[in-house]
Design a protein around this motif. Structure first.
Motif, PDB file in Angstrom:
ATOM      1  N   ALA A 206      44.450  42.509  29.058  1.00 17.30           N
ATOM      2  CA  ALA A 206      44.423  44.136  29.863  1.00 17.30           C
ATOM      3  C   ALA A 206      46.027  44.424  29.757  1.00 17.30           C
ATOM      4  O   ALA A 206      46.804  43.667  30.515  1.00 17.30           O
TER       5      ALA A 206
ATOM      6  N   GLN B   4      37.317  40.623  34.613  1.00 14.31           N
ATOM      7  CA  GLN B   4      38.129  41.098  34.430  1.00 14.31           C
ATOM      8  C   GLN B   4      38.532  43.025  34.356  1.00 14.31           C
ATOM      9  O   GLN B   4      38.995  43.492  35.028  1.00 14.31           O
TER      10      GLN B   4
ATOM     11  N   THR C 269      40.185  46.140  26.551  1.00 16.79           N
ATOM     12  CA  THR C 269      39.471  45.438  27.161  1.00 16.79           C
ATOM     13  C   THR C 269      38.491  44.646  26.468  1.00 16.79           C
ATOM     14  O   THR C 269      37.811  43.509  26.780  1.00 16.79           O
TER      15      THR C 269
ATOM     16  N   ASP D 109      44.521  45.228  24.029  1.00 15.54           N
ATOM     17  CA  ASP D 109      44.825  46.308  24.714  1.00 15.54           C
ATOM     18  C   ASP D 109      45.632  47.076  24.366  1.00 15.54           C
ATOM     19  O   ASP D 109      46.531  47.680  25.104  1.00 15.54           O
TER      20      ASP D 109
END
Lengths: 240, 240, 240, 240, 240, 240, 240, 240
Positions: B13, B38, D104, D129
């Motif tokens: 991310a 996540q 993500t 991302d």
């Protein structure tokens, strides 16, 4: 070159002459998918057998063709209905059906419903352009609408009129979605799905733009309400 | 057997840390498509950088995981929203947004919208179960609804609430379709198409069940209305 | 042959004369689903009552018909909008709306939005052909776009412009999908679904090709932003 | 009771042992629609014939079953890929493919693409991302992306990443839509339609969630390219 | 009546003059959604700036309009492509792309692909009417097809040609679905879904009827490949 | 609390005991939509009347329940078919039907077709995993396939097997789409549309995953081919 | 962690206590989209106010919860309906509705319709498993069906029962599509579209699996038929 | 201006001259997607090679063009079929196929099926307008229908004819959905889905409006039934 296929005699249609016995009313003629020759042939044949005829989705050219043969033709320009002969005179019309439209653009389909219900013998009142975007217009007409035994709610776009009406009246509502609209209306799909999904009970739905089907069903229900038939239907027929 | 793919460090991310500069508000975290690891990783990382976090579509297990690390977690069971830290205290909330639901079943999505708008700094009033099948319930609450700068209309099934409301108020309406219903509702499609097709102007629509999007957009509009910003937005940022 | 259905007097429409009271603005006339006679009848009737009229999806023939009666007709060829009379003079237009198009083909719908917002009293700037396939064109115009209180993003095909814009600005974005494209665009469906599904918050969506709806909603929001109304809207109306 | 159907010998599959001759690469095994017994049977049979095997959409239970038989099993938890044996060692991997994800949640499918392309002999860089809602994240990584011969753009929701990327690079873009999203995303349909409808040329699309197909196609193209261009493409352009 | 909207100067389009720098090739002009004036305006402006122009989905009237201004116009009647000026002479065309069609009806779209790839500098061979209903026709041409670096498979109806081809060759296949067919073909949807769902790897897909997109993507890939492989691929395999 | 609805006697089903007279074969029992009690009740009732029973889409629990009552139960685990009693012994099976599958994942549905055709009296040969991605596998089995009077082509994904086969044989092909696949396969829709749209004549299609329907239809056709019925069907029945 | 959202008092629902006045019957409770707490809360609150309650799509756990509080609970296992209290005793039921099902699998939805119509005061006869695949079963029951004032035709799959019935009777038919079927049935869509498209007039349709809606509408129509109300409905109410 | 694309020689089609060897019958020509020049070119070329030609979906202009060259052209106006030469004289036609239509509007497609089956050598009887809305019409013709070896059931709208017929006969039924209808018929989709979903076994389905496909398949089956081929098909061919 040898041509075939357009000179056949009358083997393209079978008139359902015992329909009245089984269902109480004669066949109507859906004109849209037929050639002008086929539609005219069926209508003329039925009328010659003495059956009053209602034609739906009829083009003006068909009306003109029929008018060459019979003088009693009535053609509704907006609703595209055609009648030849009378099943039930205005004086004999019974009960009351309210046909209520959301907008001006729904008027053609609404008139198809009106003419169908009248043809089969119901009194009809038409109340136009009272859609939910200006809901006071609907409330202004509510006392008139409540006089009806059955209500046909005609709307395109989001089709919300049917659900709102059903929450305000005690009569059954026949929801008639129209293909009015564009984009996400997808040819009447949005109105159809909305009417089917409505959380208000007391609604049943007919096909998109099916003014005939709505008028026919409303007439059936209206007749149930307005007459105490001395001979019940199940004792009149021995069919099929 | 050699396992890969679940022990990666924080390369899954990229926190959009300059989002506030560009758009006025920090990122929120959509939790539904992410593994628990996540989602938790992103939320913790953001909070450690001092950013107050709003998580949406969050399962209780995620809330419990985050609560092990930070004490300031708030979790809304029905709305499945999670907040860690405060962007704007209740006392700082401005203006007024009315979130209006058609039925009880729409309440979870409505609360997602409420919590989102509050998180970003708007006052919100929630008015439930005033769908069009019993339209007097809506009229009873109309004076409250008219006090709002922006209205979120939350409805599944035929989604008619948005169109009816938009014809009754002067505020912009954000229509929020929900997946409530079955059969021809097709998971919210009927409400979505109905809201998009509505003939009443003053409506714009967000995704099915997107309480976050509705709350966010309503907050943007509400803020426009309630403050005369001394520094206009186009002079604050030089991005990207 | 007896003709019915096209000679009815003015019973096909009910002018919503109290709409201004409830929603702040008079009705507009959606001309596409109506016969030329119906559309002209409604517009003339409204204008005779002193109401300035905006007609959308209007064919040139309708504009010519109305111009026979009133001299003040303005017709936009690309946007197919028609105005008769002025609700708000250019000098009175307030705030700023940016209408941003992805491509040249979106221009007609974009102009419908522009003309609508101007008619109801907003200043509008139109920025064309800055779609994401050449994203530097968008960045070149970003400082202009950021001056607006509200942004309308007009795009067909994949509709990506709305999401990209919403990530770059602090103003609310009204996404306006168009039916530009072919094949998998399915008449605007791809743009519509993309705009609804965008992960960027701050977007709400109107119907495909609904330039009127986008312009109207943007005007409502813009007005909220640019005036501190001395009399709040909820104290002005007692309707319905 | 007599049971049939689960004890058949190896007549449920025909290994396409000449695939390498025709297409340059051996078969891979799509595991999702098969029983555990079938998938394991095929993989073991292929490996016993000396063929290195790539299994996709493989559950952990399958990996454990295969690991009982062969020690060289690699299983990627997020990407659900399984390899038994090596077609091409890391040292032999050629060229460069960039796998770029919007969010993500797209990571699992992206890893399926990465592992596939590596298995068949390409070097791969994974950039995660950098979706269009925060487009500066994409620009930050653009110089890395431009080093690749082929680019795989992985995105769910509106799928706009593919079109934006294709307008910024000279390499062909393989668009890989994912089922990430909800509501109007319709299981990846919005991303798929958006990618197909993109007005930026230089894009071709594979099935929703088909990481394998994207990786395979990118490897084919990359191999075509990697022979020996004296000036690599990333040194030819400095834009934008 | 005051007319607006059709006399604007050149503010309806922004020529992406730096596209060559970023992507290696100049913009092409998609003519279908534009008025004749807009399309002609853009093409003339670009040509005046010295840019060779490819117009797609162009009507003959547009070609005639452009031919009034420039003598170097080439118009392909079936493929509806228009070129003004030459980006790459026939002698400079490199590599080889095979455009393979399932049926005669696919020829128009196939020619759009051919002309696009040639315009941007690839050699192209067109192989027609070798669909899977008579699969020996395909085998008869297979050795020619295998000479290409990239293959475009053009098919409507069930679109099976792409999957069959991909199992027979080592080159990447660009699948180009066409709207040829009726009924359950749903305007190319059946071919599109079939090509996306194909179990044969080595396929990526462009939009329905998007000959331009297929030709452009194939040219990108072909250019990557055409530098100098000493052993051409068609001499490496003898299968099947 | 008073419970109703699960203790009704045998009024939930009407066994069509004269079906054999009209159509030549007894009813089969589709088990999927029924409760275990309903399915078991119908099967037991039929068997008690001496009718051999074929149950489709049957869960193992149902087979176990029936096996408590009758010893002659056969259950196919992959195909989920159940038979109780024998309509036609293996020795009596006539003609030849080839059931041909594209992949291993299609095997369950293929076996439903096999067991159905055998139950009603046809000889069947099952040829698996010869899909078009490796078309030489199909050619290897073509001489076997050509021995059949009727061919069932079983395929998911793009469903191309049916069209390719129909171009290679003189027997009628029954196309049986399966729900194998993901993404744009849309639960078998891509295979269904592809099979319906195939340009090869000699194909007719049954419902997705309808192994029973394919096997039944193939048996009807096979029987026509293999016997010169001494008493023609139209002289055997006087129904209804 | 602070929890919100599940401890709210009774602000999640607004009981429409004046519904009887407007529409003649009290509200029913659709239980499927609500939490057990919400559904139970609404039912208990209504019953405490003396209103007899019908709950639809109710799980057994809800019935058990309500039975802890009231002794008069009736729960139908197949139809998933729940009643608490009696609006109309069996002796008071009037007229006759025939609920006719195509197959055994339609029985659950059919029973929802039966229980609804009975709850609101209609006599009902249930005729099962007379679908068109064995049409003599329908003819055997036709004299019973013809005794009804209204007919509900319940069918999944192709839904043909409604059209066949409507051609045989004079009573209005309410078509109730069910989600019975698989593959191309698409969760009831095939039955829904077929019923809407039927060429037989006298049909109107409710949502897929909406046994409640069909039973409610049939009751409204049946009541119109069986009583000559001394006070007409439009004189009883003054609402809203 | 240089024109290309319409003067190519005969490289737009490959006549499948060995089709008869593989499948028993020569190719037919689907004319709809081709230019008049292409269609005429293919037909003339085939006829010159001595192959009798069947053209489908042929416009009258094409028939006139062919008639300039060959005298033996037969054109069916309703069915839009064209034949040049005779594959099988009326005296040689074998067996019996019944083509049964639901309504008059289905007649054009039905005639395409009739002409196709006759062309390839089957006797055909056409029975029109016996749809399920008046089911006694079907029963009146049942003894005729039962004489056929194969039945083609032609219906639009709800398509119920196929399922009703299949429950009454022992012959296989080929269901041929037509695009007759409007609204929820969605261009034949309702008939197609209904026919695929029918619970009656013994049905297989061809594409919407595919009279050719139905006639071809019925002929294949009819021929199986009516001849004991002395040389079985699998011994006649060695292809491909």
């Amino acid at each position: 070159m040898n041509l075939t296929g357009d000179t056949e005699a009358f083997d393209f249609a079978v008139i359902d002459s015992r329909r009245s016995e089984r269902t109480g009313y004669p066949e109507a003629v859906y004109c849209a998918g037929k050639t002008l020759e086929q539609a005219a042939g069926i209508i003329i044949r039925m009328r010659e057998q003495g059956i009053p005829v209602l034609g739906t989705k009829a083009e003006p050219a068909l009306a003109r063709r029929i008018a060459l043969r019979f003088s009693e033709v009535e053609y509704d320009v907006l609703g595209r209905t055609l009648t030849v002969g009378t099943l039930c005179s205005p004086a004999e019309q019974q009960g009351l059906i309210a046909v209520v439209t959301a907008g001006t653009s729904d008027l053609g389909i609404a008139r198809e419903a009106v003419r169908t219900a009248e043809f089969f013998g119901s009194k009809v009142t038409l109340i136009t352009d009272v859609g939910v975007a200006g809901i006071h217009r609907l409330f202004n007409r509510l006392s008139d609408i409540r006089k009806a035994q059955v209500i046909i709610a005609v709307a395109g776009m989001e089709g919300a009129l049917a659900g709102v009406l059903a929450g305000l009246v005690s009569a059954p509502v026949i929801a008639l979605p129209t293909s009015v609209g564009y984009g996400a209306s997808f040819g009447g799909l949005s109105a159809l799905l909305g009417m089917l999904s409505s959380c208000a009970p007391g609604i049943s739905v007919v096909n998109i733009d099916n003014g005939f089907g709505a008028g026919y069903q409303a007439n059936l229900i209206n007749k149930l309400a307005c007459s105490q038939a001395s001979v019940p239907p199940w004792e009149q027929h021995q069919t099929p």
